[in-house]
Design a protein around this motif. Structure first.
Motif, PDB file in Angstrom:
ATOM      1  N   GLY A 268      56.791  41.385  48.890  1.00  0.00           N
ATOM      2  CA  GLY A 268      56.377  40.016  48.635  1.00  0.00           C
ATOM      3  C   GLY A 268      56.997  39.106  49.679  1.00  0.00           C
ATOM      4  N   PHE A 269      56.994  37.805  49.394  1.00  0.00           N
ATOM      5  CA  PHE A 269      57.537  36.832  50.342  1.00  0.00           C
ATOM      6  C   PHE A 269      59.017  37.094  50.607  1.00  0.00           C
ATOM      7  N   VAL A 270      59.383  37.051  51.888  1.00  0.00           N
ATOM      8  CA  VAL A 270      60.783  37.176  52.296  1.00  0.00           C
ATOM      9  C   VAL A 270      61.132  35.956  53.151  1.00  0.00           C
ATOM     10  N   ALA A 271      62.199  35.266  52.797  1.00  0.00           N
ATOM     11  CA  ALA A 271      62.623  34.077  53.548  1.00  0.00           C
ATOM     12  C   ALA A 271      63.031  34.464  54.965  1.00  0.00           C
ATOM     13  N   ASP A 272      62.837  33.551  55.905  1.00  0.00           N
ATOM     14  CA  ASP A 272      63.174  33.808  57.308  1.00  0.00           C
ATOM     15  C   ASP A 272      64.619  34.283  57.472  1.00  0.00           C
ATOM     16  N   GLU A 273      65.498  33.723  56.652  1.00  0.00           N
ATOM     17  CA  GLU A 273      66.917  34.061  56.782  1.00  0.00           C
ATOM     18  C   GLU A 273      67.194  35.536  56.467  1.00  0.00           C
ATOM     19  N   GLU A 274      66.309  36.154  55.691  1.00  0.00           N
ATOM     20  CA  GLU A 274      66.513  37.558  55.313  1.00  0.00           C
ATOM     21  C   GLU A 274      65.817  38.534  56.257  1.00  0.00           C
ATOM     22  N   LEU A 275      64.987  38.039  57.137  1.00  0.00           N
ATOM     23  CA  LEU A 275      64.223  38.937  58.008  1.00  0.00           C
ATOM     24  C   LEU A 275      65.107  39.802  58.910  1.00  0.00           C
ATOM     25  N   PRO A 276      66.167  39.243  59.533  1.00  0.00           N
ATOM     26  CA  PRO A 276      67.008  40.111  60.380  1.00  0.00           C
ATOM     27  C   PRO A 276      67.548  41.322  59.636  1.00  0.00           C
ATOM     28  N   ASP A 277      67.934  41.155  58.380  1.00  0.00           N
ATOM     29  CA  ASP A 277      68.446  42.284  57.596  1.00  0.00           C
ATOM     30  C   ASP A 277      67.355  43.319  57.345  1.00  0.00           C
ATOM     31  N   HIS A 278      66.123  42.867  57.145  1.00  0.00           N
ATOM     32  CA  HIS A 278      65.010  43.802  56.932  1.00  0.00           C
ATOM     33  C   HIS A 278      64.717  44.607  58.196  1.00  0.00           C
ATOM     34  N   TYR A 279      64.796  43.940  59.348  1.00  0.00           N
ATOM     35  CA  TYR A 279      64.601  44.670  60.602  1.00  0.00           C
ATOM     36  C   TYR A 279      65.717  45.691  60.815  1.00  0.00           C
ATOM     37  N   LYS A 280      66.937  45.358  60.425  1.00  0.00           N
ATOM     38  CA  LYS A 280      68.059  46.299  60.536  1.00  0.00           C
ATOM     39  C   LYS A 280      67.885  47.496  59.602  1.00  0.00           C
ATOM     40  N   LEU A 281      67.210  47.264  58.477  1.00  0.00           N
ATOM     41  CA  LEU A 281      67.005  48.321  57.491  1.00  0.00           C
ATOM     42  C   LEU A 281      66.008  49.369  57.989  1.00  0.00           C
ATOM     43  N   ALA A 282      65.003  48.913  58.759  1.00  0.00           N
ATOM     44  CA  ALA A 282      63.899  49.797  59.159  1.00  0.00           C
ATOM     45  C   ALA A 282      64.253  50.646  60.383  1.00  0.00           C
ATOM     46  N   ASP A 283      63.492  51.714  60.566  1.00  0.00           N
ATOM     47  CA  ASP A 283      63.641  52.585  61.739  1.00  0.00           C
ATOM     48  C   ASP A 283      62.560  52.331  62.788  1.00  0.00           C
ATOM     49  N   VAL A 284      61.368  51.957  62.337  1.00  0.00           N
ATOM     50  CA  VAL A 284      60.239  51.730  63.240  1.00  0.00           C
ATOM     51  C   VAL A 284      59.383  50.588  62.698  1.00  0.00           C
ATOM     52  N   PHE A 285      58.940  49.714  63.600  1.00  0.00           N
ATOM     53  CA  PHE A 285      57.939  48.710  63.227  1.00  0.00           C
ATOM     54  C   PHE A 285      56.563  49.286  63.540  1.00  0.00           C
ATOM     55  N   ILE A 286      55.640  49.152  62.588  1.00  0.00           N
ATOM     56  CA  ILE A 286      54.312  49.731  62.776  1.00  0.00           C
ATOM     57  C   ILE A 286      53.247  48.763  62.258  1.00  0.00           C
ATOM     58  N   MET A 287      52.241  48.504  63.092  1.00  0.00           N
ATOM     59  CA  MET A 287      51.119  47.681  62.651  1.00  0.00           C
ATOM     60  C   MET A 287      49.902  48.011  63.525  1.00  0.00           C
ATOM     61  N   PRO A 288      49.159  49.055  63.157  1.00  0.00           N
ATOM     62  CA  PRO A 288      48.033  49.497  63.984  1.00  0.00           C
ATOM     63  C   PRO A 288      46.808  48.602  63.821  1.00  0.00           C
ATOM     64  N   SER A 289      46.986  47.341  64.162  1.00  0.00           N
ATOM     65  CA  SER A 289      45.927  46.346  63.996  1.00  0.00           C
ATOM     66  C   SER A 289      44.899  46.460  65.117  1.00  0.00           C
ATOM     67  N   TYR A 290      43.648  46.218  64.768  1.00  0.00           N
ATOM     68  CA  TYR A 290      42.618  46.168  65.804  1.00  0.00           C
ATOM     69  C   TYR A 290      42.065  44.750  65.942  1.00  0.00           C
ATOM     70  N   GLY A 291      42.824  43.750  65.441  1.00  0.00           N
ATOM     71  CA  GLY A 291      42.346  42.373  65.524  1.00  0.00           C
ATOM     72  C   GLY A 291      43.389  41.387  66.004  1.00  0.00           C
ATOM     73  N   GLU A 292      44.443  41.866  66.695  1.00  0.00           N
ATOM     74  CA  GLU A 292      45.482  40.952  67.173  1.00  0.00           C
ATOM     75  C   GLU A 292      45.136  40.446  68.571  1.00  0.00           C
ATOM     76  N   GLY A 293      45.099  39.130  68.720  1.00  0.00           N
ATOM     77  CA  GLY A 293      44.885  38.568  70.049  1.00  0.00           C
ATOM     78  C   GLY A 293      46.136  38.698  70.903  1.00  0.00           C
ATOM     79  N   PHE A 294      47.286  38.624  70.264  1.00  0.00           N
ATOM     80  CA  PHE A 294      48.569  38.794  70.947  1.00  0.00           C
ATOM     81  C   PHE A 294      49.529  39.599  70.077  1.00  0.00           C
ATOM     82  N   GLY A 295      49.793  39.142  68.873  1.00  0.00           N
ATOM     83  CA  GLY A 295      50.666  39.862  67.955  1.00  0.00           C
ATOM     84  C   GLY A 295      52.116  39.447  68.063  1.00  0.00           C
ATOM     85  N   ILE A 296      52.444  38.262  67.553  1.00  0.00           N
ATOM     86  CA  ILE A 296      53.808  37.756  67.617  1.00  0.00           C
ATOM     87  C   ILE A 296      54.773  38.675  66.862  1.00  0.00           C
TER      88      ILE A 296
END
Length: 308
Positions: A268-296
């Motif tokens: 669900g919604f995660v506050a910006d302040e908690e995002l760094p901890d979530h990135y530290k928790l994960a091993d790989v970022f994955i988003m096989p999108s076929y509709g991103e113009g850039f993908g921030i």
């Protein structure tokens, strides 16, 4: 990149009106671009800028980016937004449109004031398809089209016959207020929250989960996990972001089909302040999108040191 390279178009003391759909009342990539562009324009000594938003309320303004005095939100009063945009627009040297849906307003300003320069941001999927002839006619009235990636630029040119000289690639950048990386994370706290252990391998997607944005590819990740989890039983998929009920129901059905209830977690919604901890928790970022113009989301993940 806070002071963007508009130097080929803008000269000193130019009056600029930046027209947007939303700036602060949503958290998507386009809204992030609008906030950063507004900040960059305000900080430039060469411009006198005002920002009009169709859907924002004026109380939504975040003054870290620019002062409320240059921002006007019309709170979804579309006719009022159009009227004041045209009335004020003809007094300005440059009009910047945040989205192609604002093109008719820019076109009308251009009709009333031919000397006014018209710039349009092209973010991606909205300009990849062949547009109606009336919209292409309006598009060709733009003095510059700012494509967020080379792919979007080439797609726009090829399918809608836009002159190469009008198209400029202006890549998106990181929000200057993106929470900093943490030297010490709350990994154990998040592991407990989501039921993970140290031996788990965690894939993560950060995105808004919406029924009208199924191109993000999160469903393909789930289906792929169904095929490999017997060989890799410790793999988990963490989906970070708000979701709407129809899309959540659709994904839940896919999860049940592959018996992955234990392996897929929606935060669900995660506050910006908690995002760094979530990135530290994960091993790989994955988003096989076929509709991103850039993908921030991809460059944000890399900012936090996560393989993409």
């Amino acid at each position: 990149y806070l002071r963007w390279s508009y130097c080929n178009i803008m000269q000193k003391h130019k009056k600029i009106l930046f027209l947007t759909l939303k700036v602060f009342s949503a958290t998507g990539g386009i809204e992030k671009v609008c906030r950063i562009v507004g900040k960059a324009l305000y900080e430039s000594e060469e411009t006198n800028v005002r920002i009009f938003s169709m859907y924002d309320n004026e109380m939504d303004a975040d003054m870290r980016y620019f002062p409320a005095s240059i921002f006007k939100g019309f709170n979804a009063q579309k006719l009022k937004f159009i009227y004041f945009s045209i009335k004020e627009g003809i007094k300005n040297d440059i009009i910047i449109l945040s989205h192609i849906n604002l093109l008719p307003v820019g076109y009308l300003i251009k009709l009333f004031s031919s000397k006014t320069k018209l710039l349009l941001f092209a973010h991606g999927i909205e300009v990849w398809k062949t547009l109606p002839q009336w919209k292409i006619k309006m598009l060709k009235k733009c003095d510059r089209i700012l494509a967020v990636s080379n792919f979007t630029k080439e797609k726009l040119k090829s399918v809608n016959d836009i002159d190469d000289k009008k198209c400029v690639v202006l890549n998106n950048c990181l929000d200057p207020f993106l929470p900093k990386q943490k030297s010490v994370s709350n990994k154990s706290v998040l592991q407990k929250r989501y039921g993970f252990t140290d031996k788990d391998f965690i894939l993560m997607t950060v995105t808004r989960i919406a029924s009208d944005e199924q191109y993000k590819g999160h469903d393909k990740v789930i289906e792929s996990m169904g095929n490999i989890i017997k060989e890799f039983p410790y793999i988990h998929y963490l989906i970070v972001g708000k979701y709407d009920l129809p899309e959540k129901t659709r994904l839940d059905n896919i999860i049940k089909r592959y018996n992955l209830q234990h392996a897929v977690v929606f935060t669900g919604f995660v506050a910006d302040e908690e995002l760094p901890d979530h990135y530290k928790l994960a091993d790989v970022f994955i988003m096989p999108s076929y509709g991103e113009g850039f993908g921030i989301a991809f460059i944000e993940a890399m900012y936090y040191g996560l393989p993409v």
